[in-house]
Enzyme design. Structure first.
Site, PDB file in Angstrom:
ATOM      1  N   ARG A  73       0.819  -1.231  -0.062  1.00  0.00           N
ATOM      2  CA  ARG A  73       0.017   0.091  -0.149  1.00  0.00           C
ATOM      3  C   ARG A  73       1.078   1.363   0.025  1.00  0.00           C
ATOM      4  NH1 ARG A  73      -4.124  -0.667   4.585  1.00  0.00           N
ATOM      5  NH2 ARG A  73      -5.406  -1.612   2.944  1.00  0.00           N
ATOM      6  N   TYR A  74       2.067   1.151   0.548  1.00  0.00           N
ATOM      7  CA  TYR A  74       3.097   2.318   0.855  1.00  0.00           C
ATOM      8  C   TYR A  74       4.009   1.933   0.102  1.00  0.00           C
ATOM      9  CZ  TYR A  74      -0.112   3.062   4.819  1.00  0.00           C
ATOM     10  OH  TYR A  74      -1.219   3.362   5.559  1.00  0.00           O
ATOM     11  N   ARG A  77       7.180   0.194   2.263  1.00  0.00           N
ATOM     12  CA  ARG A  77       6.831  -1.072   3.263  1.00  0.00           C
ATOM     13  C   ARG A  77       5.843  -1.855   2.388  1.00  0.00           C
ATOM     14  NH1 ARG A  77       5.263   3.577   5.292  1.00  0.00           N
ATOM     15  NH2 ARG A  77       3.493   3.580   6.533  1.00  0.00           N
ATOM     16  N   CYS A  86      -3.871 -18.541  14.287  1.00  0.00           N
ATOM     17  CA  CYS A  86      -3.583 -17.512  15.468  1.00  0.00           C
ATOM     18  C   CYS A  86      -3.898 -18.544  16.725  1.00  0.00           C
ATOM     19  CB  CYS A  86      -4.692 -16.386  15.494  1.00  0.00           C
ATOM     20  SG  CYS A  86      -4.624 -15.377  14.137  1.00  0.00           S
ATOM     21  N   CYS A  90      -9.857 -14.105  17.149  1.00  0.00           N
ATOM     22  CA  CYS A  90     -10.571 -13.002  17.797  1.00  0.00           C
ATOM     23  C   CYS A  90     -11.809 -12.652  16.881  1.00  0.00           C
ATOM     24  CB  CYS A  90      -9.787 -11.671  17.664  1.00  0.00           C
ATOM     25  SG  CYS A  90      -8.206 -11.998  18.335  1.00  0.00           S
ATOM     26  N   CYS A  93     -12.013  -9.723  14.419  1.00  0.00           N
ATOM     27  CA  CYS A  93     -10.742  -9.685  13.568  1.00  0.00           C
ATOM     28  C   CYS A  93     -11.025  -9.022  12.161  1.00  0.00           C
ATOM     29  CB  CYS A  93     -10.165 -11.174  13.283  1.00  0.00           C
ATOM     30  SG  CYS A  93      -8.700 -10.917  12.137  1.00  0.00           S
ATOM     31  N   ARG A  95      -9.594  -9.538   9.411  1.00  0.00           N
ATOM     32  CA  ARG A  95      -9.291 -10.357   8.437  1.00  0.00           C
ATOM     33  C   ARG A  95      -9.737 -11.566   8.536  1.00  0.00           C
ATOM     34  NH1 ARG A  95      -3.131  -9.044   8.366  1.00  0.00           N
ATOM     35  NH2 ARG A  95      -3.658  -7.142   7.590  1.00  0.00           N
ATOM     36  N   ASP A 253     -11.660  -1.691  12.315  1.00  0.00           N
ATOM     37  CA  ASP A 253     -11.835  -1.919  10.899  1.00  0.00           C
ATOM     38  C   ASP A 253     -13.045  -2.505  10.912  1.00  0.00           C
ATOM     39  OD1 ASP A 253      -9.608  -0.550  10.248  1.00  0.00           O
ATOM     40  OD2 ASP A 253      -8.324  -2.190  10.404  1.00  0.00           O
ATOM     41  N   ASP A 289      -8.199   3.486   9.856  1.00  0.00           N
ATOM     42  CA  ASP A 289      -7.971   3.056   8.541  1.00  0.00           C
ATOM     43  C   ASP A 289      -9.111   3.591   7.442  1.00  0.00           C
ATOM     44  OD1 ASP A 289      -5.894   1.687   7.335  1.00  0.00           O
ATOM     45  OD2 ASP A 289      -6.260  -0.010   9.105  1.00  0.00           O
ATOM     46  N   LYS A 296      -3.774   4.544   6.978  1.00  0.00           N
ATOM     47  CA  LYS A 296      -4.190   5.151   8.214  1.00  0.00           C
ATOM     48  C   LYS A 296      -3.990   6.653   8.252  1.00  0.00           C
ATOM     49  CE  LYS A 296      -2.611   1.025  10.628  1.00  0.00           C
ATOM     50  NZ  LYS A 296      -2.464   0.304   9.319  1.00  0.00           N
TER      51      LYS A 296
HETATM   52  S1  SF4 Z   1      -7.013 -10.015  15.282  1.00  0.00           S
HETATM   53 FE1  SF4 Z   1      -7.094 -11.623  13.727  1.00  0.00          FE
HETATM   54  S2  SF4 Z   1      -5.027 -11.962  13.008  1.00  0.00           S
HETATM   55 FE2  SF4 Z   1      -4.936 -10.810  15.093  1.00  0.00          FE
HETATM   56  S3  SF4 Z   1      -4.648 -12.601  16.575  1.00  0.00           S
HETATM   57 FE3  SF4 Z   1      -6.780 -11.941  16.423  1.00  0.00          FE
HETATM   58  S4  SF4 Z   1      -7.532 -13.434  14.843  1.00  0.00           S
HETATM   59 FE4  SF4 Z   1      -5.468 -13.273  14.626  1.00  0.00          FE
END
Ligand code: SF4
Length: 311
Positions: A73-74, A77, A86, A90, A93, A95, A253, A289, A296
Site C-alpha cells: 500500500r505504501y 513498506r 492464530c 478474535c 478480526c 481479516r 476496521d 484506516d 491510516k
Molecule cells: S486480530 Fe485476527 S489476526 Fe490478530 S490474532 Fe486475532 S484473529 Fe489473529
C-alpha cells in the site's frame, strides 16, 4: 471453566468463522459476557452480518496485493501475511475472511512473497503479519526472517503478533534466541484489556525486551470490551509496567462479521482526551484506516478553544 454455550448456534457461526480458544486464554474468561469472553466466544451477530452482506474486505487489501498474501500500500513498506493461524481467533478480526483457514498461506505463497520483496528495491520495511507469525514453527519463521534479512534493501523487520497476549507460553527461550539474530527487529503486540496483562504475559514480554526487541502495543477499540476511559487508561499504564509502549489505538476496521464491536469516533476522541495528563509514555496515536485502501490517518481531540495568536 465450562461456558454455557448453545452448541448448535456455535456450529452455525463457525461454519463461516472458525473458533479457537486455547486453555490459557480460556482461563482468563470469567463468564461469556466478560471483556475477555466477548473477544473469544462466537456471537450470532457475526452471522447476521453475513446475511446483510457486509463487505469482507473494505480496506481493499486484495486489490492492493501484487502477489497473494502481500499488501503493498505504501511505497517503502509491505505487509506480508506468513500465517493464517492464530492462538485464538478474535471475533472482531478485520481479516476474518482469511484467518483460521490454514491453507490460505503455503510455503509457495511465502516464497513468492520473499521473491517479490527481493525484486522491489524501494521496499525498506516488512511488516510480518498474519494470522500470527509467532504461531509458526521456529524453523519456518527462521527461514522467513533469514530470507528477508538477506535482502540488502530491507532495513527494518516488524512482527505483528497477539501471541504474547493470547498464548504467552509460546515465547520460549529457543524462539527468543532465534528472533534476536534478526535485528533491527520490532514487535507490535495486541492487548485490548487490562485483564490480559497477566504474570505470564509479563514474563513473555520481558523475555522479548531482554533480547533487545522494542515492543509496541496496538489496541483496538471494541464496543462492550474496552470503549471506556478508565479501562483504556488502566491498560496503557499496565502496558508500560511490562515494558510495552502504547503505539496505536485503532478505530475498529469494520468488516463483514464484526459490526457489533463498532464504537463511535466520538468515544475514541474522548478516550484520547482522557489520556492526556498522564505520563506521555502512556499516550499512543489514535488511528483510523480509511475505507477503500486509502491508508491510516491519525485522529486528534480538538484542543484549540480560542485564537492561539492571543495566548
Ligand atoms: S486480530 Fe485476527 S489476526 Fe490478530 S490474532 Fe486475532 S484473529 Fe489473529
Amino acid at each position: 471453566m465450562i461456558l454455557p454455550l448453545d452448541k448448535s448456534r456455535i456450529e452455525r457461526i463457525i461454519n463461516f468463522y472458525p473458533m479457537r480458544i486455547n486453555p490459557y486464554y480460556l482461563s482468563l474468561i470469567k463468564h461469556a459476557n466478560c471483556p475477555i469472553g466477548k473477544q473469544a466466544i462466537p456471537d450470532i451477530r457475526e452471522i447476521d452480518d453475513v446475511n446483510i452482506a457486509g463487505n469482507p474486505d473494505p480496506l481493499c487489501e486484495e486489490i492492493q496485493s501484487p502477489v497473494t498474501n502481500l499488501i503493498h500500500r505504501y511505497p517503502d513498506r509491505v505487509l506480508f501475511m506468513v500465517s493464517a493461524e492464530c492462538a485464538m481467533y478474535c471475533r472482531f478480526c478485520m481479516r476474518k475472511r482469511k484467518v483460521g483457514y490454514p491453507s490460505v498461506v503455503t510455503d509457495e505463497t511465502r516464497n513468492i512473497g520473499i521473491e517479490y520483496i527481493k525484486n522491489n528495491k524501494h521496499i525498506q520495511e516488512v511488516v510480518i503479519s498474519g494470522g500470527d507469525p509467532l504461531l509458526l514453527e521456529d524453523q519456518i519463521l527462521d527461514y522467513i526472517l533469514k530470507g528477508l534479512r538477506s535482502i540488502d534493501h530491507i532495513e527494518i523487520l516488524r512482527i505483528h503478533s497477539r501471541v504474547p497476549c493470547t498464548l504467552p507460553q509460546r515465547i520460549t527461550k529457543d524462539l527468543v534466541d532465534m528472533l534476536r539474530q534478526y535485528h533491527p527487529l520490532f514487535i507490535n503486540i495486541h492487548f485490548n484489556h487490562p485483564d490480559e496483562i497477566t504474570k505470564e504475559a509479563s514474563l513473555a514480554c520481558g523475555a522479548l525486551s531482554d533480547a533487545g526487541i522494542p515492543l509496541g502495543c496496538q489496541t483496538v477499540l471494541l464496543n462492550g470490551v474496552n470503549n471506556e476511559q478508565n479501562i483504556i487508561k488502566t491498560l496503557m499504564k499496565k502496558l508500560l509496567t511490562i515494558r510495552v509502549r502504547p503505539y496505536y489505538i485503532h478505530q475498529l476496521d469494520v468488516v463483514r462479521g464484526n459490526h457489533h464491536f463498532k464504537t463511535t469516533i466520538e468515544d475514541g476522541l474522548d478516550i484520547m482526551q482522557s489520556l492526556y495528563g498522564i505520563s506521555g509514555l502512556c499516550v499512543p496515536q489514535y488511528m483510523i484506516d480509511l475505507p477503500g485502501g486509502g491508508g491510516k490517518v491519525p485522529l486528534l481531540p480538538q484542543y484549540l478553544k480560542y485564537d492561539a495568536v492571543n495566548i
